[in-house]
Design an enzyme around this catalytic site. Structure first.
Site, PDB file in Angstrom:
ATOM      1  N   LYS A  73       0.845  -1.210   0.000  1.00 23.21           N
ATOM      2  CA  LYS A  73       0.000   0.000   0.000  1.00 23.21           C
ATOM      3  C   LYS A  73       0.876   1.253   0.000  1.00 23.21           C
ATOM      4  O   LYS A  73       0.687   2.162  -0.801  1.00 23.21           O
ATOM      5  CB  LYS A  73      -0.891  -0.016   1.256  1.00 23.21           C
ATOM      6  CG  LYS A  73      -1.938   1.055   1.284  1.00 23.21           C
ATOM      7  CD  LYS A  73      -2.803   0.990   2.542  1.00 23.21           C
ATOM      8  CE  LYS A  73      -3.474  -0.334   2.769  1.00 23.21           C
ATOM      9  NZ  LYS A  73      -4.495  -0.303   3.819  1.00 23.21           N
ATOM     10  N   LYS A  85       1.882  -4.056  10.990  1.00 17.82           N
ATOM     11  CA  LYS A  85       0.508  -4.117  11.520  1.00 17.82           C
ATOM     12  C   LYS A  85       0.579  -4.643  12.936  1.00 17.82           C
ATOM     13  O   LYS A  85       1.431  -5.479  13.254  1.00 17.82           O
ATOM     14  CB  LYS A  85      -0.344  -5.080  10.679  1.00 17.82           C
ATOM     15  CG  LYS A  85      -1.830  -4.864  10.815  1.00 17.82           C
ATOM     16  CD  LYS A  85      -2.326  -3.807   9.849  1.00 17.82           C
ATOM     17  CE  LYS A  85      -3.815  -3.611   9.930  1.00 17.82           C
ATOM     18  NZ  LYS A  85      -4.324  -2.687   8.913  1.00 17.82           N
ATOM     19  N   PRO A 124      -5.182   3.789  13.708  1.00 23.11           N
ATOM     20  CA  PRO A 124      -6.422   3.040  13.927  1.00 23.11           C
ATOM     21  C   PRO A 124      -6.684   1.958  12.881  1.00 23.11           C
ATOM     22  O   PRO A 124      -6.222   2.059  11.748  1.00 23.11           O
ATOM     23  CB  PRO A 124      -7.510   4.114  13.853  1.00 23.11           C
ATOM     24  CG  PRO A 124      -6.858   5.376  13.442  1.00 23.11           C
ATOM     25  CD  PRO A 124      -5.407   5.146  13.235  1.00 23.11           C
ATOM     26  N   ASP A 125      -7.403   0.944  13.264  1.00 19.84           N
ATOM     27  CA  ASP A 125      -7.883  -0.100  12.347  1.00 19.84           C
ATOM     28  C   ASP A 125      -9.144  -0.679  12.993  1.00 19.84           C
ATOM     29  O   ASP A 125      -9.661  -0.125  13.969  1.00 19.84           O
ATOM     30  CB  ASP A 125      -6.798  -1.165  12.106  1.00 19.84           C
ATOM     31  CG  ASP A 125      -7.113  -2.027  10.882  1.00 19.84           C
ATOM     32  OD1 ASP A 125      -7.032  -1.516   9.752  1.00 19.84           O
ATOM     33  OD2 ASP A 125      -7.488  -3.200  11.053  1.00 19.84           O
ATOM     34  N   SER A 156      -9.270   8.601   9.598  1.00 18.64           N
ATOM     35  CA  SER A 156      -8.820   8.387   8.218  1.00 18.64           C
ATOM     36  C   SER A 156      -9.963   7.902   7.325  1.00 18.64           C
ATOM     37  O   SER A 156      -9.805   7.805   6.102  1.00 18.64           O
ATOM     38  CB  SER A 156      -7.694   7.343   8.211  1.00 18.64           C
ATOM     39  OG  SER A 156      -8.128   6.164   8.867  1.00 18.64           O
ATOM     40  N   GLY A 189     -20.853  -4.016   4.721  1.00 17.61           N
ATOM     41  CA  GLY A 189     -20.043  -3.287   5.709  1.00 17.61           C
ATOM     42  C   GLY A 189     -20.339  -1.802   5.645  1.00 17.61           C
ATOM     43  O   GLY A 189     -19.823  -1.102   4.778  1.00 17.61           O
ATOM     44  N   GLY A 194     -17.602   2.306   4.818  1.00 14.13           N
ATOM     45  CA  GLY A 194     -18.681   1.833   3.939  1.00 14.13           C
ATOM     46  C   GLY A 194     -19.866   2.789   3.890  1.00 14.13           C
ATOM     47  O   GLY A 194     -20.444   3.013   2.818  1.00 14.13           O
ATOM     48  N   ASP A 212     -25.064  -5.500   6.412  1.00 14.40           N
ATOM     49  CA  ASP A 212     -24.213  -5.327   7.602  1.00 14.40           C
ATOM     50  C   ASP A 212     -24.761  -6.257   8.674  1.00 14.40           C
ATOM     51  O   ASP A 212     -25.969  -6.518   8.727  1.00 14.40           O
ATOM     52  CB  ASP A 212     -24.243  -3.871   8.096  1.00 14.40           C
ATOM     53  CG  ASP A 212     -23.059  -3.553   9.009  1.00 14.40           C
ATOM     54  OD1 ASP A 212     -22.186  -2.776   8.595  1.00 14.40           O
ATOM     55  OD2 ASP A 212     -22.987  -4.117  10.138  1.00 14.40           O
ATOM     56  N   ALA A 246     -16.208  -4.568   4.837  1.00 15.79           N
ATOM     57  CA  ALA A 246     -16.230  -5.164   6.185  1.00 15.79           C
ATOM     58  C   ALA A 246     -14.846  -5.771   6.451  1.00 15.79           C
ATOM     59  O   ALA A 246     -13.855  -5.059   6.374  1.00 15.79           O
ATOM     60  CB  ALA A 246     -17.352  -6.178   6.282  1.00 15.79           C
TER      61      ALA A 246
END
Ligand code: NAI
Ligand code: PHE
Length: 357
Positions: A73, A85, A124-125, A156, A189, A194, A212, A246
């Site tokens: 990425k 990660k 964040p994730d 983000s 999602g 989404g 969802d 998702a």
């Protein structure tokens, strides 16, 4: 609180990354994994994913796969960062943890980040947000994505959604759909990313199909005329563009063989279960925008604002370029008769090789 894992065997072979650090915290029962895939372009960077895993080996494998995707990425987006990660394998879903447990989990995570001394930076994730980044940042520097109130660039998700929608439009064009008006766009999602992509698709006149696990997330779109699709029918429901927003792994090889859509482009990291699925999509003529290209808007937002000191406007311009990058990848894949994932990886590898030269 659930006790430990049934299987603590960690497979150590077959990973081309630089380092995997694993820690167990007895007090909370959480396992912490930090995977540093590559620091060739800069410090390894990638979000903190906090969720329940079936076992610690699964958490390690997820962290490693996601870290590898972050390397690509960053490289395709031309950002001066490597790929990493972190995964926190929670003892129970976050919503069920009391605040003291969550605080302790963040403390241990911050201590782990300090130990790595900046070879890995987080953000964040799934399962973490800007507020968590504010807390982490109180005890370690190696954190992107604090809230605007705390002096950071904020979520983000907005820029991720803008980039994903540019990729959706590019993938649709590649599939011969010049205009989304009246076309069926199916979005599984409807979270932070989404929901915003769904809004863009609605504004473009698309016929919206939504799914969802949370009824509440679908309800506002249904009220505006969207069709709700059961979660277990998203890969069997006909649509023009499937936009996975998702979790990963939605497109297995078997799903790729039958999924009834013309194009796929979304936010979910590692949406293909493997390279074979990519090959099947290619053979069937389904236009797939590689996930690590389509969803780079969040990385551009965080690294752009916090490392490169770009203005919000400059970030937005770079995020919109994702559409052109996706077009270039489709063209290159067609010319070489390879998958779009392979074409995107060629761009990443060239940028990684240039960093060595
Ligand atoms: P989120 O946690 O806000 O939203 C995820 C949504 O998916 C939730 O509404 C959840 O209920 C739903 N969901 C979970 N399992 C589902 C299933 N099986 N079927 C249908 N819906 C399901 O996450 P966010 O931030 O919107 O991210 C979405 C995806 O995009 C994740 O895979 C994330 O890693 C990826 N991504 C996010 C970026 C960001 O900036 N937020 C950047 C790049 C990738
Ligand atoms: N987790 C998001 C992603 O996968 C956003 C992010 C990017 C977080 C870069 C940290 C660093 O792209």
């Amino acid at each position: 609180m659930a006790q430990g894992f049934m299987n603590n065997d960690i497979v150590v072979e077959d990973w081309a990354g630089e380092l995997t650090a694993v820690r167990h915290d007895e007090e909370t029962g959480a396992h912490f994994v930090i995977a540093v895939h590559s620091t060739r372009l800069g410090p390894a960077t990638g979000g903190t994913r906090a969720m329940v895993y079936s076992d610690v080996a699964d958490a390690v494998a997820d962290a490693r796969r996601l870290a590898g995707a972050m390397t690509y990425k960053m490289a395709v987006a031309g950002l001066p960062m490597g790929g990493g990660k972190s995964v926190i394998a929670l003892p129970a879903p976050r919503a069920e943890l009391d605040s003291a447990t969550w605080r302790r989990i963040l403390q241990v995570h911050a201590a782990n980040l300090r130990l790595l001394k900046g070879s890995y930076w987080t953000g964040p994730d799934i399962g973490t947000n800007s507020g968590d980044m504010d807390i982490l940042r109180r005890s370690t520097d190696y954190v992107f994505g604090r809230s605007i109130e705390a002096g950071g660039p904020g979520s983000s998700a907005g820029n991720t959604a803008v980039g994903v929608f540019a990729a959706v439009q590019a993938a649709a064009r590649e599939a011969g759909v010049a205009d989304l008006s009246g076309r069926r766009v199916l979005i599984p999602g409807l979270g932070a990313v989404g929901a915003q992509v769904a809004e863009f698709a609605r504004e473009a006149g698309a016929r919206l199909l939504v799914a969802d696990i949370s009824h509440d997330r679908c309800a506002p779109f249904e009220a505006q005329g969207a069709q709700r699709v059961p979660v277990d029918e998203v890969t069997t429901t006909e649509c023009d563009v499937l936009v996975p927003c998702a979790t990963g792994g939605l497109i297995t090889t078997r799903v790729a063989e039958t999924v009834p859509c013309a194009a796929i482009a979304g936010a979910a990291n590692n949406v293909l279960a493997g390279d074979e699925a990519a090959e099947v999509l290619r053979r069937r003529g389904i236009c797939y925008a590689p996930d690590f290209v389509a969803n780079a808007g969040g990385a551009i937002h965080l690294v752009g604002r916090e490392v490169l000191r770009w203005s919000a406007y400059e970030v937005r311009v770079r995020v919109l370029e994702i559409g052109e990058t996706v077009e270039r990848i489709f063209k290159s894949a067609r010319a070489q008769d390879i998958t779009t994932g392979a074409a995107a990886r060629q761009i990443a590898e060239a940028n990684l090789a240039a960093a060595l030269a």
